[in-house]
Design a protein around this motif. Structure first.
Motif, PDB file in Angstrom:
ATOM      1  N   GLN A  52      -2.495 -26.959 -86.160  1.00  0.00           N
ATOM      2  CA  GLN A  52      -1.935 -25.615 -86.243  1.00  0.00           C
ATOM      3  C   GLN A  52      -3.023 -24.571 -86.538  1.00  0.00           C
ATOM      4  OE1 GLN A  52       1.628 -24.539 -85.839  1.00  0.00           O
ATOM      5  NE2 GLN A  52       1.115 -26.357 -84.633  1.00  0.00           N
ATOM      6  N   TRP A 129      -0.251 -23.890 -76.811  1.00  0.00           N
ATOM      7  CA  TRP A 129       0.338 -23.174 -77.929  1.00  0.00           C
ATOM      8  C   TRP A 129       1.797 -23.585 -78.104  1.00  0.00           C
ATOM      9  CZ3 TRP A 129      -1.307 -17.372 -76.952  1.00  0.00           C
ATOM     10  CH2 TRP A 129      -2.697 -17.294 -76.903  1.00  0.00           C
ATOM     11  N   SER A 130       2.303 -23.485 -79.312  1.00  0.00           N
ATOM     12  CA  SER A 130       3.716 -23.704 -79.562  1.00  0.00           C
ATOM     13  C   SER A 130       4.510 -22.522 -78.995  1.00  0.00           C
ATOM     14  CB  SER A 130       3.968 -23.821 -81.065  1.00  0.00           C
ATOM     15  OG  SER A 130       3.629 -22.611 -81.720  1.00  0.00           O
ATOM     16  N   SER A 131       5.821 -22.711 -78.836  1.00  0.00           N
ATOM     17  CA  SER A 131       6.660 -21.621 -78.327  1.00  0.00           C
ATOM     18  C   SER A 131       6.613 -20.418 -79.262  1.00  0.00           C
ATOM     19  CB  SER A 131       8.098 -22.109 -78.161  1.00  0.00           C
ATOM     20  OG  SER A 131       8.613 -22.592 -79.391  1.00  0.00           O
ATOM     21  N   GLU A 132       6.519 -20.681 -80.572  1.00  0.00           N
ATOM     22  CA  GLU A 132       6.415 -19.593 -81.547  1.00  0.00           C
ATOM     23  C   GLU A 132       5.146 -18.785 -81.318  1.00  0.00           C
ATOM     24  OE1 GLU A 132       6.400 -19.013 -86.428  1.00  0.00           O
ATOM     25  OE2 GLU A 132       5.781 -20.924 -85.535  1.00  0.00           O
TER      26      GLU A 132
END
Length: 444
Positions: A52, A129-132
């Motif tokens: 992260q 990347w994450s959706s967030e």
């Protein structure tokens, strides 16, 4: 070699002493900023973990890459043409120049932000990347405002307000640290850190303009009327070519360091990008003093060249570059001995195993510690294209080799690639410098 020409003898008001004084004021703020930054980085790395933390740096890295590539820097043009105008007492011309460079810088930043927002969905998906993070990425493009500060920084240099320039680097780390501490004690994840990093980036850009207003109002106090763009190009012959070339030079110089984490994230994933980001931060202590030395030397060398004292300018450049290189190599050797401990201390156990990468990266950065000063000298001579050519060959020309070396050597390939880039850049800039009028004919 005579006593007067000794590298160790410095007259009370010599250019070297002035450069050292400028750098001392810059270093005081940068040293404080470095210590504060370590706190926010340690908190973010421990709370988020290596993967992260990698996403956080990829989002930030994309914004700064777009800002550095598209946005405009009015720094060199402000110092060179502003110094000439002030030297002649042409205060109205000076104010017109400020208006021109400020409008160009702000306009290009708006273009960079708009284009970055359009590219976020595709870039985010490509880099894992994450959706967030993808959803927030469009808003985070406003962090490009952190790069919109070159014109006011040039003004502060002309006013010799290095105290304010030295204060500025502490603003962003303080905001990051305060936000990171709040997240640590109240709970929060990647989204919270993105908000904090965005607020700090915007504050970094805005605060430089505020400090400029505080420190430089007296420069054009005797000018009458309002500044205008009419006739500014005619008043500053050659300015378009000069600022275009210096901006190209800065872009070429920065594009490889900013693109490298994105290439790593694309090939090896966010975790590898996170480890590399922490290595970059740990090794930044080597290159930041060198960059500040170039920044401190540029206005001094420019004024010496305007006054016709090429010999003093050349001597100041050489001594500054040699000092920066020796200091960086010593620091690199010390850091290499404690490489693994440094990474674990900064990021925690999830960042263990990056010692070999850190050693390679610090060696590459130490090799080029004297180059910002040589580049500043060539630019001060009105030859920014020479530095631009060197950066084109070392940064852009060698960037296609990075994926190949990473595929061959893994993440350590990024460190090997950095050493090769440094070797090429050092060779080209030294060769260019010794062909210039600042090169020594006898002795130092």
């Amino acid at each position: 070699m005579t006593k007067e020409n000794s590298p160790l003898s410095v007259a009370p008001n010599s250019p070297v002493r002035r450069i050292a004084g400028n750098m001392g004021r810059l270093l005081s703020g940068k040293a404080a900023a470095g210590v504060i930054s370590l706190g926010s980085i340690a908190i973010a790395a421990r709370v988020l973990g290596v993967e992260q933390y990698g996403v956080l740096n990829l989002v930030h890295g994309f914004a700064t890459l777009m800002g550095g590539t598209i946005a405009f820097s009015g720094f060199h043009g402000m110092v060179r043409y502003g110094a000439e105008a002030l030297n002649r007492g042409a205060h109205s011309q000076f104010r017109n120049l400020v208006l021109l460079l400020a409008l160009i810088e702000l306009g290009m930043a708006a273009v960079a932000i708009a284009l970055a927002m359009l590219l976020v969905p595709w870039v985010g998906a490509s880099l894992g990347w994450s959706s967030e993070a993808i959803q927030f990425g469009g808003i985070y493009c406003l962090a490009i405002f952190a790069t919109v500060r070159a014109t006011p920084q040039g003004l502060l240099q002309l006013a010799e307000r290095f105290d304010l320039i030295g204060l500025h680097p502490t603003i962003m780390p303080l905001i990051r640290l305060a936000g990171a501490l709040a997240i640590y004690f109240t709970g929060g994840g990647l989204g919270a850190f993105l908000w904090v990093w965005l607020a700090a980036a915007i504050a970094e850009g805005v605060s430089m303009w505020v400090l400029c207003w505080i420190g430089t109002r007296h420069l054009a106090i005797s000018a009458d009327g309002r500044p205008t763009l009419k006739g500014t190009r005619r008043e500053n012959p050659g300015i378009v070519r000069f600022i275009a070339t210096t901006n190209l030079d800065l872009t070429l110089r920065d594009i490889a360091p900013k693109a490298t984490p994105l290439i790593i994230g694309w090939m090896l994933g966010p975790a590898a990008a996170g480890l590399y980001a922490l290595v970059q931060r740990a090794s930044a202590i080597l290159i930041q003093p060198a960059q500040m030395l170039g920044e401190a030397a540029y206005p001094v060398v420019t004024r010496l060249l305007i006054s016709g004292d090429d010999k003093a300018a050349g001597r100041a450049v050489r001594r500054s570059a040699i000092f920066a290189t020796i200091t960086a190599l010593v620091a690199a050797a010390i850091m290499s001995v404690f490489a693994d401990r440094v990474l674990i201390l900064l990021g925690g156990a999830s960042f263990a195993g990056g010692a070999s990468l850190l050693i390679l990266v610090v060696l590459g950065r130490a090799m080029m510690a004297g180059m910002p000063t040589l580049s500043a000298a060539l630019t001060a001579q009105g030859r920014p294209w020479v530095s631009a050519r060197a950066n084109l060959a070392s940064n852009i020309g060698m960037l296609p080799l990075l994926p190949v070396i990473i595929w061959w050597l893994g993440l350590n390939g990024a460190g090997v690639h950095g050493i090769l880039q440094s070797a090429v850049l050092v060779s080209l800039l030294i060769w260019s410098y010794y062909r210039s009028s600042l090169a020594p004919r006898t002795g130092m």
